[in-house]
Design a protein around this motif. Structure first.
Motif, PDB file in Angstrom:
ATOM      1  N   ARG A 168      -5.373  -3.550   2.085  1.00 51.36           N
ATOM      2  CA  ARG A 168      -3.609  -4.312   2.432  1.00 51.36           C
ATOM      3  C   ARG A 168      -2.754  -3.241   2.983  1.00 51.36           C
ATOM      4  N   LEU A 169      -2.866  -1.916   2.121  1.00 51.10           N
ATOM      5  CA  LEU A 169      -2.123  -0.632   2.142  1.00 51.10           C
ATOM      6  C   LEU A 169      -2.622   0.211   3.364  1.00 51.10           C
ATOM      7  N   HIS A 170      -4.290  -0.010   3.392  1.00 50.98           N
ATOM      8  CA  HIS A 170      -4.469   0.828   4.608  1.00 50.98           C
ATOM      9  C   HIS A 170      -4.218   0.444   5.756  1.00 50.98           C
ATOM     10  N   ALA A 171      -4.230  -1.644   5.595  1.00 51.60           N
ATOM     11  CA  ALA A 171      -4.053  -1.653   7.385  1.00 51.60           C
ATOM     12  C   ALA A 171      -2.488  -1.504   7.373  1.00 51.60           C
ATOM     13  N   GLY A 172      -1.196  -0.571   6.621  1.00 46.49           N
ATOM     14  CA  GLY A 172       0.112  -0.335   6.629  1.00 46.49           C
ATOM     15  C   GLY A 172       0.514  -1.684   6.011  1.00 46.49           C
ATOM     16  N   TYR A 173       1.611  -0.508   5.532  1.00 46.73           N
ATOM     17  CA  TYR A 173       2.729  -0.963   4.585  1.00 46.73           C
ATOM     18  C   TYR A 173       3.753  -0.024   4.648  1.00 46.73           C
ATOM     19  N   GLN A 174       5.097  -1.316   4.002  1.00 46.66           N
ATOM     20  CA  GLN A 174       6.538  -0.118   4.325  1.00 46.66           C
ATOM     21  C   GLN A 174       6.456  -0.560   2.849  1.00 46.66           C
ATOM     22  N   VAL A 175       8.005   0.548   2.300  1.00 44.58           N
ATOM     23  CA  VAL A 175       8.013   0.591   0.729  1.00 44.58           C
ATOM     24  C   VAL A 175       9.915   0.402   0.161  1.00 44.58           C
ATOM     25  N   GLN A 176      10.298   0.247  -0.013  1.00 37.72           N
ATOM     26  CA  GLN A 176      11.446  -0.803   0.040  1.00 37.72           C
ATOM     27  C   GLN A 176      11.863  -0.058  -0.700  1.00 37.72           C
ATOM     28  N   ARG A 177      13.048   0.634  -1.743  1.00 38.36           N
ATOM     29  CA  ARG A 177      13.368   0.396  -2.652  1.00 38.36           C
ATOM     30  C   ARG A 177      15.164  -0.310  -3.075  1.00 38.36           C
ATOM     31  N   LEU A 178      14.648  -1.064  -3.802  1.00 41.09           N
ATOM     32  CA  LEU A 178      15.685  -2.418  -4.103  1.00 41.09           C
ATOM     33  C   LEU A 178      16.887  -1.655  -5.368  1.00 41.09           C
ATOM     34  N   GLY A 179      17.060  -0.921  -5.790  1.00 36.28           N
ATOM     35  CA  GLY A 179      17.300  -0.503  -6.787  1.00 36.28           C
ATOM     36  C   GLY A 179      17.239  -0.363  -8.399  1.00 36.28           C
ATOM     37  N   ASP A 180      17.876  -0.165  -9.380  1.00 38.93           N
ATOM     38  CA  ASP A 180      17.474   0.170 -10.980  1.00 38.93           C
ATOM     39  C   ASP A 180      17.724  -0.525 -11.746  1.00 38.93           C
ATOM     40  N   TYR A 181      17.365  -1.231 -12.635  1.00 40.73           N
ATOM     41  CA  TYR A 181      17.673  -1.439 -13.707  1.00 40.73           C
ATOM     42  C   TYR A 181      17.468  -0.968 -15.162  1.00 40.73           C
ATOM     43  N   ARG A 182      18.005  -1.727 -16.063  1.00 39.70           N
ATOM     44  CA  ARG A 182      18.142  -0.840 -17.349  1.00 39.70           C
ATOM     45  C   ARG A 182      17.046  -2.172 -18.933  1.00 39.70           C
ATOM     46  N   GLN A 183      15.993  -1.701 -18.797  1.00 34.97           N
ATOM     47  CA  GLN A 183      15.429  -3.080 -19.969  1.00 34.97           C
ATOM     48  C   GLN A 183      15.231  -1.649 -20.935  1.00 34.97           C
ATOM     49  N   GLN A 184      15.714  -2.831 -23.129  1.00 36.47           N
ATOM     50  CA  GLN A 184      14.480  -1.416 -23.478  1.00 36.47           C
ATOM     51  C   GLN A 184      15.247  -0.021 -23.934  1.00 36.47           C
ATOM     52  N   ARG A 185      16.292   0.101 -23.097  1.00 37.42           N
ATOM     53  CA  ARG A 185      16.996   1.792 -23.312  1.00 37.42           C
ATOM     54  C   ARG A 185      16.443   2.627 -22.883  1.00 37.42           C
ATOM     55  N   TYR A 186      15.732   2.196 -21.506  1.00 34.85           N
ATOM     56  CA  TYR A 186      14.595   2.710 -20.115  1.00 34.85           C
ATOM     57  C   TYR A 186      15.896   2.537 -18.932  1.00 34.85           C
ATOM     58  N   VAL A 187      15.117   3.105 -17.921  1.00 34.59           N
ATOM     59  CA  VAL A 187      15.725   2.943 -16.480  1.00 34.59           C
ATOM     60  C   VAL A 187      14.843   2.777 -15.427  1.00 34.59           C
ATOM     61  N   PHE A 188      14.278   1.642 -15.129  1.00 35.25           N
ATOM     62  CA  PHE A 188      13.506   1.508 -14.067  1.00 35.25           C
ATOM     63  C   PHE A 188      14.391   0.910 -12.503  1.00 35.25           C
ATOM     64  N   SER A 189      13.307   1.601 -11.826  1.00 36.55           N
ATOM     65  CA  SER A 189      13.423   1.248 -10.705  1.00 36.55           C
ATOM     66  C   SER A 189      13.031   0.431  -9.566  1.00 36.55           C
ATOM     67  N   LEU A 190      13.528  -0.758  -9.010  1.00 40.70           N
ATOM     68  CA  LEU A 190      12.721  -1.913  -8.140  1.00 40.70           C
ATOM     69  C   LEU A 190      11.896  -1.533  -6.628  1.00 40.70           C
ATOM     70  N   TRP A 191      10.897  -1.166  -6.228  1.00 40.02           N
ATOM     71  CA  TRP A 191      10.712  -1.865  -5.313  1.00 40.02           C
ATOM     72  C   TRP A 191      10.272  -2.758  -4.518  1.00 40.02           C
ATOM     73  N   LYS A 192      10.494  -3.261  -3.008  1.00 41.75           N
ATOM     74  CA  LYS A 192       9.538  -3.862  -2.731  1.00 41.75           C
ATOM     75  C   LYS A 192       8.185  -3.282  -1.397  1.00 41.75           C
ATOM     76  N   ILE A 193       7.245  -4.345  -1.603  1.00 38.91           N
ATOM     77  CA  ILE A 193       6.302  -3.007  -0.957  1.00 38.91           C
ATOM     78  C   ILE A 193       5.318  -4.873   0.369  1.00 38.91           C
ATOM     79  N   SER A 194       6.211  -4.256   1.570  1.00 40.73           N
ATOM     80  CA  SER A 194       5.995  -5.407   2.119  1.00 40.73           C
ATOM     81  C   SER A 194       4.706  -4.904   3.294  1.00 40.73           C
ATOM     82  N   PHE A 195       3.385  -5.951   3.530  1.00 40.65           N
ATOM     83  CA  PHE A 195       2.279  -5.269   4.057  1.00 40.65           C
ATOM     84  C   PHE A 195       2.603  -5.693   5.804  1.00 40.65           C
ATOM     85  N   LYS A 196       1.827  -4.539   6.774  1.00 41.91           N
ATOM     86  CA  LYS A 196       2.211  -5.581   8.399  1.00 41.91           C
ATOM     87  C   LYS A 196       0.900  -6.172   8.021  1.00 41.91           C
ATOM     88  N   ASP A 197       0.135  -6.866   7.147  1.00 39.86           N
ATOM     89  CA  ASP A 197      -0.782  -8.216   7.770  1.00 39.86           C
ATOM     90  C   ASP A 197       0.334  -9.450   7.145  1.00 39.86           C
TER      91      ASP A 197
END
Length: 129
Positions: free
Chosen positions: A78-107
């Motif tokens: 599915r990745l090979h067929a094409g995709y887009q990545v979008q950064r949605l933001g950050d969130y904190r959990q247990q002292r850590y910061v995580f970035s959140l991403w959406k992966i949309s597929f061309k299919d």
């Protein structure tokens, strides 16, 4: 489909909560995250375990190769067929910061949500759902 769902949920978590927390994202941190997510997804697309664990911490590199391969077999085409990545933001959990991403597929099929944690410029955790 349950196998894929379970594999995705169980995969790519090594080291998620180890090491120093990452502070709020600035332009340089966001660019580092962009490079990391592209590298990780390319490794999955190419089914290349070494490329996948290379940018990670020593804990991240403990990921089971068989788990990686199972997910790469399912998502790689599915990745090979094409995709887009979008950064949605950050969130904190247990002292850590995580970035959140959406992966949309061309299919046009189901999208994935990814979380990424960088620790001193290395991938500390990466989870796909």
């Amino acid at each position: 489909m349950n196998f894929l769902r379970n594999a995705i949920l169980g995969l790519l978590m090594a080291g998620t909560l180890h090491g120093a927390p990452v502070l709020a994202a600035d332009a340089a941190a966001i660019e580092a995250e962009n490079q990391a997510i592209k590298s990780l997804l390319t490794a999955i697309e190419n089914k290349d375990y070494q490329q996948f664990v290379e940018p990670g911490t020593s804990d991240f590199a403990k990921l089971d190769p068989a788990q990686f391969q199972a997910v790469a077999e399912q998502i790689g085409p599915r990745l090979h067929a094409g995709y887009q990545v979008q950064r949605l933001g950050d969130y904190r959990q247990q002292r850590y910061v995580f970035s959140l991403w959406k992966i949309s597929f061309k299919d046009g099929g189901d999208e994935l949500v990814g979380t990424l944690n960088l620790q001193d410029g290395k991938v500390g955790g990466f989870v796909l759902r």
